[in-house]
Write an enzyme that holds these catalytic residues in place. Sequence first.
Site: not given
Length: 698
Positions: A442, A500
């Site tokens: 990430d 997301d």
Amino acid sequence: MIHHLRAAGVSVLVDARGAGVPAIVHWGADLGDLSASELEAVADASVPAVPPSSIDVPLRLSLAPSIAEGWSGRPALAVSGERPVDLALVLRSCERVDDPAGERLIIRVTDAAASVDLGIELELTPQGVLRVRHVLTNDGESTLSLGAAASVVPVPDRAREVLDFSGLWANERRPQRFVPGHGVWARESRHGRPGHDDAFLLAAGTPGFGFRTGEVWAAHVAWSGDRALWFERSPLGPTSIGGGELLGAGEIVLAEGETYVASWLVLVWSDAGLDGVSARLHPWVRSGSTIDRTRPVVLNTWEAVYFDQSMERLEPLIDAAAAVGVERFVLDDGWFRGRSDDRRALGDWFVDPATWPDGLGPLIDRVVEAGMDFGLWVEPEMVNRDSDVAREHPDWVLQPAGAPSWRWQYSLDLANPSAFAYVLGRLDALLSEYPIAYLKWDHNRDLLATDAHRQTAAFLRLLDAVRAKHPGVEIESCASGGARIDLGVLERVERVWTSDTNDPLVRQRIQRYTSLVVPPEYLGGHLGAAHAHTTGRTSSLSFRMITALFGSAGIEWNLAEAAPHDLEAIAEWIALFQRERRFLHSGVVVRSDDADPGVLGHGVVAPDGSRALYARVALDSAQAALPAPARIPGLDPDRRYRVRPVEVGGPPPVIADAPPPWWAVGEVVLTGRVLGELGLAMPLLAPESALLLEVAAV
């Protein structure tokens, strides 16, 4: 000499006659097998007139256009020593190299007075993808500062309409299109990553081009940091598109003998609209892909438990995941020392003894015993001020004291050799100690610093180093969702996190446009809970499953709390994905051009045209009670196909007193030409729903 590169219906003509920088005469449709004299005639016929009030020789847009050549448009190169340098480049060599990766031209030009040696590389791949980049070396004793090293190519004047993208967190890849006038339309990213608002792909085309129609010239910068893309139309010269890494002042300073290798500008011409762009890019990406196995069905723990991790909490989720057929269990944020929320402990990559007193071994054993492999979330480029590593090494934090945090975090200076060695050492230790099959990598903040080039180059070196030490570990590129998706990072990963958001209504468009460049097997798409935590919207299980089917499918939902009938439907959906994934991840992606903005169609067709899976999606209320027939593109026009609906989680929600007759029968047989041109009568879908069609050659 005139060089003619040809592949897959594309021609690139490069005029390397004379002492100046070679120029592209033509990039577009194949011109056929031309003799040397015919090539000379084509190049001569392309030389423009000399207009009034201009330079006194015909203007040519070279592969390194400069003021010294009379080019007053946006420069590709910007070099300065003690003061700015107007490059006067002279051709030294132009070598053609043919190999399986494509036909290449290696051009070398120099400016001896400025001590600049410039290599220009062009490559036309077997799929018809053109790549261009510069390699600049300082041949002098004094330092050279580099302000730009982008690539610029001409496009025909008929390329009048421009499409690119913007977006924001959980809503990436929002298309925007218009017809520019004279001037430069430039998109610049200064995020230290491409960003949620990344231009992504700049497509210039004939007016009204769509997914299936029109000529398109498209460009993408294969770089994971700051970058620029632009379209320029001038009354003083040819129309052009350009792009490259966006360099800040003082970022690249070359000492004697040092070299800067620019990012590739990836270029695609299509005479079949945007689908034609994908039809070239997808097989080219696949030809160099690191993916060497079928895409496993993933369960990620983030939206299931967030930071609430323990064996007791996760065991029911492991059992539920295994029962429905999940193949990879990924432990997300919250596993490392002191990480109780998103404000602390980033950078301390040691297993938390409070949460996992016996390490991750018992959890991984439990996952493997259930028949799944194990993945782990990491964010190696980031650090919290409230962490042991930041307290011990404050000089490793890239942003200065007092700079604003972003999600309560800062960047770790990976260009610092000690910081780089620490992060690589911790990742290596984790991957060596535990049987970790997959890293979700990430990157949850913009850089907001002037070291974007150094940091991006260090990130790519870190990826390469991890892969070299652990070649069997798969990696997903995630950056607060889809903020770092590009053809540079794609060479080093097996998956990207597309966004997301798991809300299918938003996801449909995000996946539709991200897949213009990225093949579906890379596009992580998860089945979330009915209530989407990014939008607050509630959606049906069927809509969520059909949306997640067309990618690298996964789940982000606490299945231990799901109803039995939902679990049964999820198991059937996973079985469907497992049956179809080899096909979905090797076929040709097609999209329909629908007049109703609330409706879209997309699918995958087998390369041999033998079958297809196709989705019809209602994003909003239809404009008419009788929807237009759905055209199914990409089929062999002369073959006959049986079309039948496939229930996914139950029948689709239809608003009608009676469906079309063929729907009531359950199937219809028609030619590919009829399906592609006339289409099929469709039932009126309720808003925010989808249906799936299976198409098979008879």
